[in-house]
Design a protein around this motif. Structure first.
Motif, PDB file in Angstrom:
ATOM      1  N   GLY A   9       0.935  -1.122   0.119  1.00  0.00           N
ATOM      2  CA  GLY A   9      -0.066   0.082  -0.363  1.00  0.00           C
ATOM      3  C   GLY A   9       0.805   1.319   0.158  1.00  0.00           C
ATOM      4  N   LEU A  10       1.599   1.479  -0.898  1.00  0.00           N
ATOM      5  CA  LEU A  10       2.762   2.560  -0.923  1.00  0.00           C
ATOM      6  C   LEU A  10       2.104   3.633  -1.878  1.00  0.00           C
ATOM      7  N   VAL A  19       2.081  10.381  -7.155  1.00  0.00           N
ATOM      8  CA  VAL A  19       2.427   9.341  -7.998  1.00  0.00           C
ATOM      9  C   VAL A  19       2.583   8.197  -8.122  1.00  0.00           C
ATOM     10  N   LEU A  20       3.132   7.290  -6.557  1.00  0.00           N
ATOM     11  CA  LEU A  20       2.453   6.136  -6.261  1.00  0.00           C
ATOM     12  C   LEU A  20       1.452   5.754  -5.582  1.00  0.00           C
ATOM     13  N   GLY A  21       0.595   5.159  -6.149  1.00  0.00           N
ATOM     14  CA  GLY A  21      -0.382   5.260  -5.596  1.00  0.00           C
ATOM     15  C   GLY A  21      -1.714   3.683  -4.942  1.00  0.00           C
ATOM     16  N   GLY A  22      -0.763   3.137  -4.332  1.00  0.00           N
ATOM     17  CA  GLY A  22      -0.814   1.934  -3.217  1.00  0.00           C
ATOM     18  C   GLY A  22       0.383   0.726  -4.172  1.00  0.00           C
ATOM     19  N   VAL A 204       9.320 -10.735 -13.325  1.00  0.00           N
ATOM     20  CA  VAL A 204       9.048  -8.928 -14.087  1.00  0.00           C
ATOM     21  C   VAL A 204       7.665  -8.567 -13.067  1.00  0.00           C
ATOM     22  N   ALA A 205       7.819  -7.591 -12.572  1.00  0.00           N
ATOM     23  CA  ALA A 205       6.302  -6.727 -12.392  1.00  0.00           C
ATOM     24  C   ALA A 205       6.706  -5.739 -13.229  1.00  0.00           C
ATOM     25  N   VAL A 206       5.225  -4.992 -13.692  1.00  0.00           N
ATOM     26  CA  VAL A 206       5.015  -3.596 -14.623  1.00  0.00           C
ATOM     27  C   VAL A 206       4.014  -3.205 -13.793  1.00  0.00           C
ATOM     28  N   MET A 207       4.382  -2.015 -14.569  1.00  0.00           N
ATOM     29  CA  MET A 207       3.804  -0.668 -13.221  1.00  0.00           C
ATOM     30  C   MET A 207       3.114   0.346 -14.640  1.00  0.00           C
ATOM     31  N   GLN A 208       1.753   0.993 -14.123  1.00  0.00           N
ATOM     32  CA  GLN A 208       0.691   1.485 -14.565  1.00  0.00           C
ATOM     33  C   GLN A 208       0.085   2.319 -13.589  1.00  0.00           C
ATOM     34  N   LYS A 209       0.344   4.100 -13.994  1.00  0.00           N
ATOM     35  CA  LYS A 209      -0.385   4.562 -12.898  1.00  0.00           C
ATOM     36  C   LYS A 209      -0.109   4.493 -11.712  1.00  0.00           C
ATOM     37  N   GLY A 210       1.604   4.301 -11.258  1.00  0.00           N
ATOM     38  CA  GLY A 210       1.598   4.344  -9.560  1.00  0.00           C
ATOM     39  C   GLY A 210       1.427   2.934  -9.312  1.00  0.00           C
ATOM     40  N   ARG A 211       1.349   1.588 -10.104  1.00  0.00           N
ATOM     41  CA  ARG A 211       0.460   0.619  -9.360  1.00  0.00           C
ATOM     42  C   ARG A 211       1.092  -0.526  -9.895  1.00  0.00           C
ATOM     43  N   ILE A 212       1.439  -1.567  -9.084  1.00  0.00           N
ATOM     44  CA  ILE A 212       1.915  -2.862  -9.913  1.00  0.00           C
ATOM     45  C   ILE A 212       0.661  -3.551 -10.670  1.00  0.00           C
ATOM     46  N   VAL A 213       0.664  -3.643 -11.764  1.00  0.00           N
ATOM     47  CA  VAL A 213      -0.645  -3.821 -12.846  1.00  0.00           C
ATOM     48  C   VAL A 213      -0.410  -5.497 -12.927  1.00  0.00           C
TER      49      VAL A 213
END
Length: 235
Positions: A9-10, A19-22, A204-213
């Protein structure tokens, strides 16, 4: 078994902006994860927040069960986190030798001695008397990596280590990452070079809009071009 690195939940950002939304992200001891994503999704913000350069608005970052969210940079470093920052941040007036001396004085006990680091990065041994601003981009990157390794971190954060480097140097950076990973160091790699990322990471961990998706093993991600196009816009 609890993960070695656990982010939950960062939320973080700059000047009150989010910028980071959780962000949620786990990494086992000795694991290597590549954090991927388009420009501006929050990858560098994530690294800066984990390292303590930015104070999170909320959320948790634990390393081996110890809470580090919001701690000072020096506290986080002593807990076992090292960083190779984006842009290298080499001090122009200091020689390679002086950079290594400063890093050695601050280092924790561990296997990464000056001799071992120079064995892994022999070009630095040839450039000990050269100032930071006399080094090539690749040499500066090697110096940034050496400086981080001399702190004997248990978790190494690398933020865009291939940025601006020639292919041969990128290949060498990959060799170094694989070596430290093989020695049991946990690694979080932020990288735009998909080839490098997939060649060194386990997941791999892919980020979109401040979250790992999206999270997947590298082999699976490599075999699924539809996912790469959808998430990253690349084949």
């Amino acid at each position: 078994m609890k993960p070695f690195l656990s982010i939950r939940g960062l939320h973080s950002g700059y000047a009150g902006g989010t910028v980071l939304g959780g962000v949620d992200l786990d990494l086992d001891a000795g694991g290597t994860v590549a954090v991927l994503g388009r420009n501006g999704v929050g990858k560098t913000t994530l690294m800066s927040t984990v390292m303590g350069f930015l104070r999170p608005y909320e959320g948790s970052v634990t390393l081996d069960g110890r809470e580090l969210a919001g701690a000072r940079v020096d506290v986080i470093a002593r807990a076992g986190v090292g960083i190779v920052p984006q842009g290298r941040r080499v001090f122009a007036p200091l020689t390679v030798d002086e950079h290594l001396a400063v890093a050695s004085r601050r280092s924790a006990r561990g296997p990464w001695t000056r001799t071992r680091v120079l064995g892994l990065l022999p070009r630095l041994g040839e450039r000990l008397g050269h100032r930071g601003d006399e080094l090539s981009g690749g040499e500066q990157q090697m110096l940034a990596i050496a400086r981080a390794l001399l702190g004997n971190p248990r978790l190494l954060l690398l933020d865009e280590p291939s940025d601006g480097l020639a292919p041969a140097i990128v290949s060498h950076v990959g060799e170094v990452i694989r070596e430290v990973s093989a020695q049991g160091m946990s690694v979080v790699l932020v990288e735009q070079n998909l080839g490098l990322a997939l060649s060194v990471a386990r997941d791999v961990a892919v980020m979109q809009k401040g979250r790992i998706v999206h999270r997947a093993p590298c082999e699976e991600f490599r075999a699924r071009p539809d996912d790469r196009r959808r998430l990253l816009g690349v084949d």
